[in-house]
Design a protein around this motif. Structure first.
Motif, PDB file in Angstrom:
ATOM      1  N   LEU A   1       0.830  -1.200   0.000  1.00 36.66           N
ATOM      2  CA  LEU A   1       0.000   0.000   0.000  1.00 36.66           C
ATOM      3  C   LEU A   1       0.867   1.254   0.000  1.00 36.66           C
ATOM      4  CD1 LEU A   1      -2.553  -1.154   2.720  1.00 36.66           C
ATOM      5  CD2 LEU A   1      -2.786  -1.357   0.238  1.00 36.66           C
ATOM      6  N   ASP A   2       0.387   2.267  -0.678  1.00 39.98           N
ATOM      7  CA  ASP A   2       1.070   3.569  -0.729  1.00 39.98           C
ATOM      8  C   ASP A   2       0.018   4.657  -0.561  1.00 39.98           C
ATOM      9  OD1 ASP A   2       1.958   6.079  -2.318  1.00 39.98           O
ATOM     10  OD2 ASP A   2       3.816   4.980  -2.055  1.00 39.98           O
ATOM     11  N   LEU A   3       0.212   5.526   0.429  1.00 40.71           N
ATOM     12  CA  LEU A   3      -0.780   6.550   0.757  1.00 40.71           C
ATOM     13  C   LEU A   3      -0.364   7.955   0.332  1.00 40.71           C
ATOM     14  CD1 LEU A   3      -1.799   5.308   4.335  1.00 40.71           C
ATOM     15  CD2 LEU A   3      -2.973   4.890   2.160  1.00 40.71           C
ATOM     16  N   SER A   4       0.593   8.035  -0.591  1.00 39.02           N
ATOM     17  CA  SER A   4       1.104   9.354  -0.971  1.00 39.02           C
ATOM     18  C   SER A   4       0.051  10.219  -1.664  1.00 39.02           C
ATOM     19  CB  SER A   4       2.325   9.208  -1.874  1.00 39.02           C
ATOM     20  OG  SER A   4       2.012   8.456  -3.038  1.00 39.02           O
ATOM     21  N   GLY A   5      -1.019   9.612  -2.166  1.00 35.63           N
ATOM     22  CA  GLY A   5      -2.055  10.384  -2.836  1.00 35.63           C
ATOM     23  C   GLY A   5      -3.178  10.836  -1.930  1.00 35.63           C
ATOM     24  N   ILE A   6      -3.052  10.610  -0.613  1.00 37.19           N
ATOM     25  CA  ILE A   6      -4.136  10.978   0.296  1.00 37.19           C
ATOM     26  C   ILE A   6      -3.642  11.404   1.678  1.00 37.19           C
ATOM     27  CG2 ILE A   6      -4.483   8.589   1.092  1.00 37.19           C
ATOM     28  CD1 ILE A   6      -7.518   9.188   1.149  1.00 37.19           C
ATOM     29  N   ALA A   7      -2.482  10.885   2.108  1.00 42.90           N
ATOM     30  CA  ALA A   7      -2.005  11.147   3.471  1.00 42.90           C
ATOM     31  C   ALA A   7      -1.663  12.616   3.700  1.00 42.90           C
ATOM     32  CB  ALA A   7      -0.788  10.275   3.779  1.00 42.90           C
ATOM     33  N   LYS A   8      -1.104  13.260   2.696  1.00 39.26           N
ATOM     34  CA  LYS A   8      -0.742  14.673   2.864  1.00 39.26           C
ATOM     35  C   LYS A   8      -1.993  15.518   3.075  1.00 39.26           C
ATOM     36  CE  LYS A   8       2.605  15.956   0.255  1.00 39.26           C
ATOM     37  NZ  LYS A   8       3.336  16.372  -0.964  1.00 39.26           N
ATOM     38  N   GLY A   9      -3.038  15.215   2.301  1.00 45.79           N
ATOM     39  CA  GLY A   9      -4.295  15.926   2.481  1.00 45.79           C
ATOM     40  C   GLY A   9      -4.870  15.707   3.869  1.00 45.79           C
TER      41      GLY A   9
END
Length: 336
Positions: free
Chosen positions: A159-167
């Protein structure tokens, strides 16, 4: 009856500006509050809020809760922190609603294309191996249990959350200030922003929209934000050159390769920065036809920047309407 004139700062609040480092970039918080506020204490609370997100959701920290989940055996339930569970639940929802365009199960692709830890090297052998087998999005592999706040995988997946974690980190900054009774603020992490209320004079917060040009920071226009969040996704910040072709960091899981279409950037306005972040990524992956159509059908407030020769064309959607002139799109006060 005569009364002493009040100190303007006591009426409108003093302006504070705090910032720090997180997630390999910087966070910022501008807000108006009482003049005698303990800014140092608030700064520590803001850092703690984003640091918790980083410790839980980073692909770069070996002992993060995300990497603990990635390493967990399949079929085994794993309890996760409330913040991580919230992000996983939202990610799977956006994945389903975007027909799989937003997919947090692309971690192996991210690494293979050189964007993960140890970035910069494209692993062709790994890319070929990933293309050789069917891709299963995280929404098909990850099961969540809201009652016990736990998750389990039915198959091995990174899993990679780079498209949502920053938000989500931006939302945590906003929650931190709101919890202190501060209602007029603008918080952000690397361009993802959320505004609370308006400025004391009633004016909205002004957000700069970058022109999607590599190696150059130039403003394309501005957007007015009032009690809302905005996030952008594009092909101009992080990329690799491979065999003479430039590949951006956003992955198209279905095609097992970086997203490639006419879109240079997408900005989405939403109630939360977490959702704005995820949807900006989803629409970028979907491209200039399917992405714009889905945003229109869903009544989303989104700004699309398409490459047009040496220049750019902008299209915006709002409450089911599509406009080629952002100035005419209600809800998006963008000026070029």
């Amino acid at each position: 009856m005569y009364s002493e004139p009040r100190d303007p700062a006591a009426v409108s609040g003093q302006r504070y500006s705090l910032h720090g480092e997180t997630m390999g970039t910087r966070y910022s918080a501008v807000f108006f509050a009482a003049p005698d506020l303990d800014a140092e204490a608030i700064g520590l609370r803001l850092f703690a809020a984003v640091d918790a997100v980083d410790r839980q959701m980073s692909s770069w920290q070996p002992h993060s809760d995300l990497n603990r989940l990635n390493a967990a055996p399949t079929g085994q339930w794993l309890s996760v922190p409330a913040e991580l569970f919230t992000v996983l639940e939202a990610a799977l929802q956006v994945s389903r609603e975007s027909h799989g365009a937003f997919d947090i199960g692309v971690g192996a692709l991210v690494h293979a294309w050189g964007f993960g830890p140890g970035q910069g090297r494209v692993d062709e052998q790994q890319i070929d191996a990933l293309r050789a087998r069917p891709h299963r999005p995280a929404s098909d592999v990850l099961e969540i249990d809201p009652v016990h706040r736990r998750v389990r995988k039915s198959a091995a997946i990174t899993l990679d959350l780079s498209g949502i974690a920053k938000g989500f980190g931006v939302d945590q900054l906003a929650c931190c200030l709101a919890g202190l009774g501060i209602t007029r603020y603008l918080v952000g992490i690397d361009g993802e922003m959320r505004a609370g209320g308006s400025k004391p004079d009633g004016q909205p917060w002004i957000i700069a929209i970058e022109k999607p040009i590599r190696h150059l920071r130039e403003v394309m226009g501005v957007m007015e934000l009032d009690d809302a969040a905005i996030a952008s996704s594009g092909d101009y910040r992080h990329w690799v050159e491979h065999h003479g072709t430039s590949h951006a960091h956003t992955m198209n899981g279905a095609r097992r390769e970086p997203a490639a279409n006419a879109l240079a950037a997408v900005s989405v306005v939403a109630p939360s920065c977490m959702l704005a972040d995820a949807w900006a990524t989803a629409l970028l992956v979907l491209g200039e036809s399917a992405g714009i159509e889905l945003a229109r059908v869903r009544g989303m407030e989104a700004l699309f920047v398409l490459r047009d020769g040496d220049g750019f064309q902008t299209l915006s959607t709002s409450v089911g309407e599509l406009s080629g002139d952002p100035q005419q799109s209600p809800g998006l006060a963008t000026r070029s």
